[in-house]
Every structure is written in structure tokens, then in C-alpha cells.
Design an enzyme around this catalytic site. Structure first.
Site, PDB file in Angstrom:
ATOM      1  CB  CYS A   4     -51.108   7.044-118.770  1.00 37.69           C
ATOM      2  SG  CYS A   4     -50.023   7.443-117.064  1.00 37.69           S
ATOM      3  CB  CYS A   7     -47.668   5.566-119.809  1.00 38.04           C
ATOM      4  SG  CYS A   7     -48.321   4.612-118.289  1.00 38.04           S
ATOM      5  CG  HIS A  46     -50.487   3.121-115.391  1.00 36.86           C
ATOM      6  ND1 HIS A  46     -50.469   4.398-115.601  1.00 36.86           N
ATOM      7  CD2 HIS A  46     -51.665   2.798-114.662  1.00 36.86           C
ATOM      8  CE1 HIS A  46     -51.614   4.860-115.266  1.00 36.86           C
ATOM      9  NE2 HIS A  46     -52.204   4.061-115.040  1.00 36.86           N
ATOM     10  CG  HIS A  98     -46.725  11.607-109.547  1.00 36.98           C
ATOM     11  ND1 HIS A  98     -47.948  11.373-110.286  1.00 36.98           N
ATOM     12  CD2 HIS A  98     -46.766  12.903-108.988  1.00 36.98           C
ATOM     13  CE1 HIS A  98     -48.934  12.275-109.990  1.00 36.98           C
ATOM     14  NE2 HIS A  98     -48.295  13.216-109.346  1.00 36.98           N
ATOM     15  CG  HIS A 100     -44.865  16.132-106.364  1.00 38.27           C
ATOM     16  ND1 HIS A 100     -45.237  17.070-107.416  1.00 38.27           N
ATOM     17  CD2 HIS A 100     -46.165  15.399-106.299  1.00 38.27           C
ATOM     18  CE1 HIS A 100     -46.349  17.162-107.740  1.00 38.27           C
ATOM     19  NE2 HIS A 100     -47.028  15.817-107.237  1.00 38.27           N
TER      20      HIS A 100
HETATM   21  P1  AMP Z   1     -50.078  15.771-108.972  1.00 32.26           P
HETATM   22  O1  AMP Z   1     -50.943  17.027-108.885  1.00 32.26           O
HETATM   23  O2  AMP Z   1     -49.494  15.465-107.648  1.00 32.26           O
HETATM   24  O3  AMP Z   1     -50.830  14.678-109.840  1.00 32.26           O
HETATM   25  O4  AMP Z   1     -48.982  16.045-109.828  1.00 32.26           O
HETATM   26  C1  AMP Z   1     -48.832  16.104-111.112  1.00 32.26           C
HETATM   27  C2  AMP Z   1     -47.594  16.915-111.606  1.00 32.26           C
HETATM   28  O5  AMP Z   1     -47.293  16.788-112.780  1.00 32.26           O
HETATM   29  C3  AMP Z   1     -48.076  18.481-111.604  1.00 32.26           C
HETATM   30  O6  AMP Z   1     -47.006  19.220-110.507  1.00 32.26           O
HETATM   31  C4  AMP Z   1     -47.609  18.964-112.924  1.00 32.26           C
HETATM   32  O7  AMP Z   1     -47.236  20.247-113.155  1.00 32.26           O
HETATM   33  C5  AMP Z   1     -46.827  17.711-113.550  1.00 32.26           C
HETATM   34  N1  AMP Z   1     -46.750  17.755-115.168  1.00 32.26           N
HETATM   35  C6  AMP Z   1     -48.060  17.408-115.692  1.00 32.26           C
HETATM   36  N2  AMP Z   1     -47.712  17.224-116.916  1.00 32.26           N
HETATM   37  C7  AMP Z   1     -46.241  17.121-116.872  1.00 32.26           C
HETATM   38  C8  AMP Z   1     -45.564  17.112-117.911  1.00 32.26           C
HETATM   39  N3  AMP Z   1     -45.763  16.942-119.284  1.00 32.26           N
HETATM   40  N4  AMP Z   1     -44.218  17.226-117.738  1.00 32.26           N
HETATM   41  C9  AMP Z   1     -43.732  17.323-116.686  1.00 32.26           C
HETATM   42  N5  AMP Z   1     -44.410  17.520-115.537  1.00 32.26           N
HETATM   43  C10 AMP Z   1     -45.926  17.587-115.706  1.00 32.26           C
HETATM   44 ZN    ZN Z   2     -49.045   5.615-116.707  1.00 27.87          ZN
END
Ligand code: AMP
Ligand code: ZN
Length: 109
Positions: A4, A7, A46, A98, A100
Site C-alpha cells: 500500500c 502505508c 489502513h 484518504h 483530499h
Molecule cells: P484517489 O484517486 O481519490 O484514490 O486519490 C489518490 C491520490 O493520490 C491522487 O490524487 C494521486 O495523485 C495521489 N498520489 C498517488 N501516489 C502518490 C504519492 N506517492 N505521493 C503523493 N500523492 C500520491
Molecule cells: Zn495502507
């Protein structure tokens, strides 16, 4: 949780621009921002997403929510938008719950 990405960020196995951390949550800048300010707030425990939540998760989800204003303050947002994508069709790509947190110019489709 093995494999993950969030994580791994929580455990400092991969880097992220962390803006806030306490015993319950970590917040870091989204790697692909959809707003001038776009950070993700993740619970340290998680959970796959909203659909995976059980009644017993009320406290940990509450802790996720109550930390939003502290993170917003840290990134200088007085007014802000909050989005939680749940499930592939809704655009969820990372299956670790998560929030946003975005400045008001941002909107996730
Ligand atoms: P979701 O599409 O709601 O699952 O949001 C996942 C978000 O995680 C997206 O906006 C991605 O740009 C962001 N994301 C994916 N990998 C990373 C990372 N390594 N660091 C920061 N953000 C990330
Ligand atoms: Zn996780």
C-alpha cells in the site's frame, strides 16, 4: 499493509512532502495536484475506503475528520474543499482511505 503506497509513506519507506503528522494521521502534498493547494490526509490505520468501514471504525474516522482544520491551517487554507472518492468508478485509485483537502479552485470530477 504490504504494497500500500500510503502505508509506505506513513512508514517513511517512500518519500512524500509531509505537511502535518500526529499519532492519528499523516498529511502530504498530492503528487498530481488538482488545485493550487492539494493535500491528502490519511489515517495511520489502513482502511481500504469508506465502503470497508465498520461500526468499530467510528473513532478512527472521527480522528481523521477532526484533524482536517489543523492540516488546513498548516497549509494556510481558511476555506477549503474536501473530497473522498470511494470505489473505482468514483475515481479512487489508492485503496487506503484518504481525504483530499483542496483550495477552492480545485474540484475532483
Ligand atoms: P484517489 O484517486 O481519490 O484514490 O486519490 C489518490 C491520490 O493520490 C491522487 O490524487 C494521486 O495523485 C495521489 N498520489 C498517488 N501516489 C502518490 C504519492 N506517492 N505521493 C503523493 N500523492 C500520491
Ligand atoms: Zn495502507
Amino acid at each position: 499493509m504490504k504494497d500500500c503506497i500510503f502505508c509506505k509513506i506513513i512508514n517513511k519507506q517512500i518519500p512524500a512532502k509531509i505537511v502535518f503528522e500526529n499519532e492519528d494521521v499523516v498529511a502530504f502534498h498530492d503528487i498530481n495536484p488538482k488545485a493550487k493547494v492539494h493535500v491528502l490526509i490519511v489515517p495511520k490505520e489502513h482502511r481500504e475506503g469508506l465502503s470497508a468501514l465498520k461500526k468499530d471504525d467510528a473513532l478512527s474516522v472521527g480522528k481523521l475528520m477532526v484533524n482536517i482544520p489543523a492540516v488546513a491551517k498548516q497549509v494556510n487554507l481558511k476555506d477549503f474543499r474536501v473530497v473522498i472518492n470511494n470505489g473505482k468508478e468514483a475515481g479512487q485509485t489508492v485503496f487506503h482511505l484518504h481525504v483530499h483537502l483542496m483550495s477552492c479552485d480545485g474540484l475532483l470530477a
